[in-house]
Design a protein around this motif. Structure first.
Motif, PDB file in Angstrom:
ATOM      1  N   ASN B 123     -16.229 -92.819 -21.297  1.00 58.82           N
ATOM      2  CA  ASN B 123     -15.613 -92.312 -22.657  1.00 58.82           C
ATOM      3  C   ASN B 123     -14.577 -91.985 -22.707  1.00 58.82           C
ATOM      4  OD1 ASN B 123     -17.966 -93.467 -24.929  1.00 58.82           O
ATOM      5  ND2 ASN B 123     -18.920 -92.288 -22.573  1.00 58.82           N
ATOM      6  N   PHE B 124     -14.300 -90.994 -21.888  1.00 60.80           N
ATOM      7  CA  PHE B 124     -12.275 -90.317 -21.696  1.00 60.80           C
ATOM      8  C   PHE B 124     -11.537 -92.304 -22.141  1.00 60.80           C
ATOM      9  CE2 PHE B 124      -8.721 -89.285 -19.311  1.00 60.80           C
ATOM     10  CZ  PHE B 124      -8.722 -88.603 -19.645  1.00 60.80           C
ATOM     11  N   VAL B 125     -11.889 -92.652 -20.954  1.00 65.85           N
ATOM     12  CA  VAL B 125     -10.994 -93.623 -20.102  1.00 65.85           C
ATOM     13  C   VAL B 125     -11.559 -94.673 -22.166  1.00 65.85           C
ATOM     14  CG1 VAL B 125     -10.330 -95.849 -19.432  1.00 65.85           C
ATOM     15  CG2 VAL B 125     -10.987 -93.356 -18.161  1.00 65.85           C
TER      16      VAL B 125
ATOM     17  N   PHE C 401     -16.775 -89.981 -30.274  1.00 68.65           N
ATOM     18  CA  PHE C 401     -16.338 -88.663 -29.853  1.00 68.65           C
ATOM     19  C   PHE C 401     -17.641 -88.547 -29.742  1.00 68.65           C
ATOM     20  CE2 PHE C 401     -12.937 -88.670 -31.900  1.00 68.65           C
ATOM     21  CZ  PHE C 401     -11.643 -88.496 -30.894  1.00 68.65           C
ATOM     22  N   ARG C 402     -18.561 -88.965 -29.683  1.00 73.05           N
ATOM     23  CA  ARG C 402     -19.549 -89.205 -29.826  1.00 73.05           C
ATOM     24  C   ARG C 402     -20.716 -88.922 -28.365  1.00 73.05           C
ATOM     25  NH1 ARG C 402     -25.524 -90.955 -31.256  1.00 73.05           N
ATOM     26  NH2 ARG C 402     -24.269 -92.877 -31.084  1.00 73.05           N
ATOM     27  N   MET C 403     -19.851 -90.043 -27.833  1.00 71.02           N
ATOM     28  CA  MET C 403     -20.555 -90.228 -26.696  1.00 71.02           C
ATOM     29  C   MET C 403     -19.622 -89.218 -25.152  1.00 71.02           C
ATOM     30  SD  MET C 403     -23.290 -92.237 -26.143  1.00 71.02           S
ATOM     31  CE  MET C 403     -23.657 -92.656 -24.660  1.00 71.02           C
ATOM     32  N   LEU C 404     -18.699 -88.977 -25.499  1.00 70.18           N
ATOM     33  CA  LEU C 404     -17.612 -88.458 -24.805  1.00 70.18           C
ATOM     34  C   LEU C 404     -18.649 -86.941 -24.266  1.00 70.18           C
ATOM     35  CD1 LEU C 404     -15.627 -88.185 -23.252  1.00 70.18           C
ATOM     36  CD2 LEU C 404     -14.132 -87.136 -25.179  1.00 70.18           C
ATOM     37  N   ALA C 405     -18.467 -86.488 -26.022  1.00 71.42           N
ATOM     38  CA  ALA C 405     -19.552 -84.822 -26.224  1.00 71.42           C
ATOM     39  C   ALA C 405     -21.400 -84.788 -25.671  1.00 71.42           C
ATOM     40  CB  ALA C 405     -19.900 -84.591 -27.931  1.00 71.42           C
ATOM     41  N   PHE C 406     -22.308 -86.111 -25.537  1.00 73.81           N
ATOM     42  CA  PHE C 406     -23.049 -86.478 -25.027  1.00 73.81           C
ATOM     43  C   PHE C 406     -22.954 -86.205 -23.235  1.00 73.81           C
ATOM     44  CE2 PHE C 406     -26.051 -89.216 -22.780  1.00 73.81           C
ATOM     45  CZ  PHE C 406     -27.313 -88.538 -23.120  1.00 73.81           C
TER      46      PHE C 406
END
Lengths: 281, 311, 444
Positions: B123-125, C401-406
């Motif tokens: 998700n960062f990428v 950002f949801r999945m990043l935070a997840f």
């Protein structure tokens, strides 16, 4: 010595690991209502013999026959480990204690009665419905667990985690657990290792009691000579995978081969005194 | 296609495809197998490290274009170094932040942490580079025609040659490192017994860090190769390739570096031949089925050491 | 970066050491940020372009510097205070809790769940979300049998969920079977898949099992995608029959099949779409509670005890006559059936299923719920499901950002509590509770 046919008969057992011959043409037998000790220096192959009898290794050559009192005969070298325990009734303990450390002491003993309880619970169906037949069986199992906890002096610790017990108590629990599995032959791998003299005496009493009161055979690996000499009925001495002497403790103690194997010298008197004092450990 | 499927040329073509694919799987599988060997965890984020490596390679190529370096061999070499260095930082940081504090806790804790890291990296990428597929125009064209007079000529492109040669060189170099350097010795010692190794003066933390760094570097190489070969990269490529590479590591015998290479080759070949002769749809099914099949008969993989049960 | 853990018994690092440590962290952050934050690959019709945004690199490094410094300072000055003041209290409270407290908490939670739709703030949206959370609670409880009790690492649990969902959809579409007939069938089928997969692979060591189950999950998905004649391929299956209230369709009278009595008509109330939402909520609540009851009861039976014993020591199990393969297989199959039940519920709730609902990330979420919950703790699983599924649901707007935070949350919770949120294991038997009287009876 009873004349009845032996409980366990090991014939011409041979095991190789790669090029190394771990057990070389070993034959011996063990009887019901007797304690048979398997002794020998480190690396003589004692635990390997245990591993063959209990199905962890399969030997290349040899036969391991177990004849139960009801006449059924099993050839252990061909059986899976769990069948050896379940059907032939050979139950063991381990040199490095193997309990279920995250479960309570009482639970350990209930797991040991899995086979009987599983049948009573009719593969969990009767257990789910909490039928009386199952509840009775469960109650009996609890009583059996309580009986062995009492015998091993662990009753007060029944609801503690098995892994939290002190070392000596863990050893006793392992024996109690094996007894709950209703064995015909109890195989103990160095039960006295790491015990203090008081605990060691209690162990002797426990083992003779098991032999005399419960009518089963005990096969014992032991380093502690005081245990071996005091309680065993027969002794099998192993050296480098071969049996060098078999007989009663008195016979074995006098055997020059044994003395040489243990001390590597021919000084009989020194050895006799050592073995006699039971501190060859 | 149909009529030519029986021919030797077609077979050769699939073989070359399979070896190329297998080379990249092998490179990634080494990272899995080394980490597993030394700390016994499945580094679930390793596939995403490879994806990060592919993105960093792509950035590297465009940066070189920006500086006007267009000589292809030089560009490739520079990007290789660039990608290896920066991907290695990712590998190092992941171990340091997400795995090291969990050493010695329950078996599944690092695995869950690794799955978390994998999600974070993807998700960062995706957030930093956008979700769209990134295409790169082919840089290395042409190839050698092996069987020129056949009606289905077998060609092996330069890029495939490059992938195979680079992989072989890296794997050989790497085997030498493990065999002969003190790092390799420390790794093997830590694999056997971490406590004992540290008592004997092996810096276990540093050895484990080095393992992650090397794994990430090899994954970066694989990322670069794939970028050049397929010319498209997106943030999701790490997952399925990661699974395949892990499968390769298990197939070869996890913990064994030659096993990882062999497993990678096998998975690559199975995929290539399955897609070439049967159907492209079920190629992953084929790879996994063969894994299960092998594990049933050799529970520790092809080159894994048979486990002796200690009782 | 040496001072990683705040240790009270170690001498406090000086301010300059802390600054150096933060600077090192910032340096690493800059290296991490440089290639991926400093540049953006921009795919346009003309090809790939590189956009520069190098200013992001120092920003990222600065944030990390400040964050690291604050964390170290916090570790230095706040953590010891917490350890001194708060922790003993928490321990004392924990010690004072009666042994049955987990049971009481469980009852209270169930009561809240049952009362939820009647609470004043419960709207359609909330009940919908609660239904979703309950699906994951049920899946977590199901997987807990496999992972938490039997200790088998299953990374492809979602495959059984998919089998359940597709079984229901296909059985209901082709044979016109009702939900209540399909539910057990779906469970049975999923269980059968569990046996078929488990039989060859359960002899393998733990981590090999993980990769094989992971592969199995992908195979099932691949088959669903490619076997489009039956499964509808990537487009999935739609128009799956909605559940009926034991045969009474939950539809407005106008839409019900002619001649049938609808739920609303039968009870003489006006039709409202909320009825179905409520019904679905109670349905999954009942299914989840049934899963929980099953687990609670089987843990006290020989089979359940054998599962846990197997997790503790397989060799010891064998030496007591327990057949490890059979015991593992039973855990695997039973866990799979619960996924099958949940899958058929999922299908009937959505009315539409496609392979997208059964990706690896679902397996990962379910596994994370079990592990974060505390491996074997039923209540821990509820908490973890609330945290991992519930919380993100309220941040749907922040999709990106949801999945990043997840993912970050998964890592952080694991670092914070490696043993899971609630790692307490309730023993299945207390000898002191079993009446002693019987001893004398059996002795005489």
């Amino acid at each position: 010595m009873s004349a009845a046919s032996p409980l366990l008969t090991v014939e011409h057992l041979t095991i190789r690991f790669g090029g190394l011959v771990a057990i070389d043409d070993l034959s011996f037998s063990a009887r019901s209502r007797e304690i048979t000790a398997l002794i020998g220096p480190n690396g003589a192959g004692k635990t390997t013999v245990f591993n063959c009898i209990t199905g962890f290794y399969s030997p290349e050559v040899g036969r391991i026959a177990l004849r139960r009192e009801d006449g059924r005969e099993f050839f252990l070298e061909r059986m899976d480990g769990f069948r050896i325990a379940r059907d032939a009734g050979v139950v063991r303990t381990f040199q490095n204690i193997r309990l279920f450390p995250g479960m309570s002491v009482a639970e350990n003993l209930m797991v040991a009665q899995h086979v009987a309880l599983m049948r009573a619970s009719f593969f969990s169906v009767a257990g789910f419905l909490r039928l009386k037949s199952y509840l009775d069986a469960e109650r009996q199992a609890v009583e059996r667990a309580r009986y062995w906890l009492d015998k091993t002096g662990l009753l007060a610790d029944a609801d503690k985690l098995a892994g939290s017990l002190p070392y000596g108590a863990q050893r006793r629990l392992e024996i109690a657990r094996a007894m709950c599995a209703n064995p015909a032959l109890l195989c103990l791998d160095e039960p006295a290792a790491g015990l203090n003299p008081r605990e060691s005496n209690a162990l002797n009493a426990l083992l003779t009691d098991i032999r005399d009161e419960h009518g089963i055979g005990i096969l014992l690996i032991e380093h502690d000579m005081s245990v071996v000499m005091q309680i065993s009925d027969r002794v099998v001495v192993l050296e480098q995978g071969r049996s060098i002497a078999q007989g009663t403790p008195v016979e074995v103690r006098a055997n020059p081969e044994v003395i040489r194997a243990y001390l590597g010298v021919e000084d009989e008197a020194a050895v006799a005194s050592v073995i006699g004092q039971g501190s060859a450990h | 296609m149909g009529a030519r499927q029986g021919g030797m040329e077609y077979f050769l073509q699939q073989l070359i495809n399979g070896v190329t694919l297998g080379a990249t799987y092998g490179l990634i599988a080494i990272g899995y197998t080394m980490v597993y060997g030394i700390i016994g965890m499945i580094n679930f984020a390793h596939g995403d490290i490879y994806m990060v490596g592919a993105f960093i390679s792509l950035v590297g190529f465009l940066l070189l274009g920006f500086f006007g370096i267009t000589y292809v061999p030089l560009a490739c070499l520079l990007v290789l170094v660039f990608a290896m260095v920066f991907t290695a930082v990712y590998g190092w940081a992941v171990e340091r932040l997400a795995y090291r504090p969990l050493r010695g806790s329950q078996r599944l804790a690092p695995l869950i942490s690794a799955i978390g890291v994998s999600i974070v990296l993807q998700n960062f990428v995706q957030l930093s580079q956008g979700a769209r597929v990134k295409p790169l125009q082919p840089m290395i064209n042409g190839g050698i025609t092996l069987v020129p007079d056949a009606d289905f000529p077998v060609t092996i492109s330069y890029i495939k040659i490059m992938i195979i040669v680079t992989t072989v060189v890296l794997m050989a170099g790497f085997t030498l490192i493990i065999k002969y350097t003190s790092l390799g010795r420390a790794q093997r010692a830590a694999e056997q017994d971490m406590t004992m190794a540290s008592l004997l003066g092996v810096n276990v933390d540093r050895t484990i860090s080095a393992t992650f760094v090397i794994g990430a570097m090899l994954a970066a190489v694989a990322g670069l190769m794939v970028t050049l070969y397929y010319g498209v990269v997106d943030f999701y490529i790490g997952f399925i390739v990661g699974i395949k590479a892990f499968t390769a590591a298990v197939l070869g015998g996890i913990g064994s570096v030659p096993g990882a290479m062999l497993g990678g080759m096998l998975i690559g070949l199975i995929e290539a031949f399955w897609s070439g002769y049967f159907s492209i749809e079920y190629k992953d099914v084929a790879a996994f089925s063969i894994l299960v099949f092998v594990l049933i008969f050799r529970p520790t993989g092809l080159l894994g050491k048979p486990e002796i049960e200690k009782v | 970066m040496k001072a990683d853990m705040p240790a009270t018994n170690r001498s406090r690092p000086s301010m300059s050491a802390m600054l150096r440590d933060a600077a090192a962290a910032a340096f690493v952050a800059a290296l991490l940020a440089f290639p991926l934050l400093g540049f953006k690959l921009n795919a346009t019709a003309q090809g790939l372009h590189l956009d520069m945004r190098l200013s992001w690199v120092p920003i990222a490094a600065g944030i990390v510097f400040a964050g690291r410094l604050l964390l170290t300072l916090g570790g230095q000055y706040v953590a010891p205070i917490i350890a001194r003041r708060v922790a003993p209290d928490v321990d004392a409270i924990r010690r004072r809790l009666p042994s049955r407290s987990a049971y009481m908490v469980g009852i209270a939670m169930a009561a809240v769940a049952i009362a939820l739709p009647w609470l004043p703030f419960a709207d359609r949206n909330l009940i919908d979300k609660a239904t979703l959370i309950l699906i994951y609670v049920m899946l977590g409880w199901g997987l807990n049998i496999v992972v938490g009790l039997a200790g088998l690492l299953d990374l492809g649990y979602v495959a059984f969920y998919a089998v359940g969902a597709y079984s229901y959809a296909l059985l209901s579409q082709h044979f016109g079977l009702s939900f209540w007939i399909c539910l057990p069938l779906a469970g049975l089928l999923a269980g059968a898949f569990g046996v078929a997969l488990g039989f060859p692979v359960l002899r393998l060591r733990g981590d090999y099992l993980a990769i094989v189950t992971l592969g199995f999950g992908e195979i099932v998905r691949e088959v669903i995608i490619n076997w489009d004649k039956v499964t509808g391929g990537p487009n999935g299956l739609s128009g799956i029959e909605r559940p009926s209230f034991f045969g009474l369709p939950m539809l407005p009278t106008s839409m019900a099949p002619p001649g049938s009595t609808t739920f609303a008509d039968f009870f003489g109330i006006a039709f409202s779409p909320n009825q179905r939402i409520w019904f679905l909520y109670y349905l999954i609540l009942a299914l989840a509670l049934a899963t929980n009851l099953f687990t609670q009861r089987i843990r006290r039976l020989p089979l359940g005890r054998a599962w846990e014993a197997l997790r503790e020591d397989e060799i010891a199990c064998r030496s007591l006559g327990i057949n490890p393969t059979l015991v593992k297989l039973s855990a695997f199959a039973i866990g799979a059936s619960f996924a099958g039940f949940a899958g058929s519920f999922f299908a009937t709730r959505q009315g539409f299923i496609s392979p997208e609902s059964f990706t690896f990330i679902e397996s990962a979420i379910i596994l994370a719920i079990v592990v974060l919950g505390g491996m074997g703790s039923q209540i821990g699983i509820v908490l973890a499901a609330l945290l991992l599924v519930g919380l993100p649901e309220w941040f749907r707007e922040l999709e990106q950002f949801r999945m990043l935070a997840f993912g970050a949350a998964m890592v952080l919770i694991m670092l914070w509590r490696p043993q899971g949120l609630l790692s307490h294991r309730e023993p299945t038997l207390r000898l002191s509770d079993v009446p002693r009287k019987l001893v004398s009876e059996s002795a005489t």
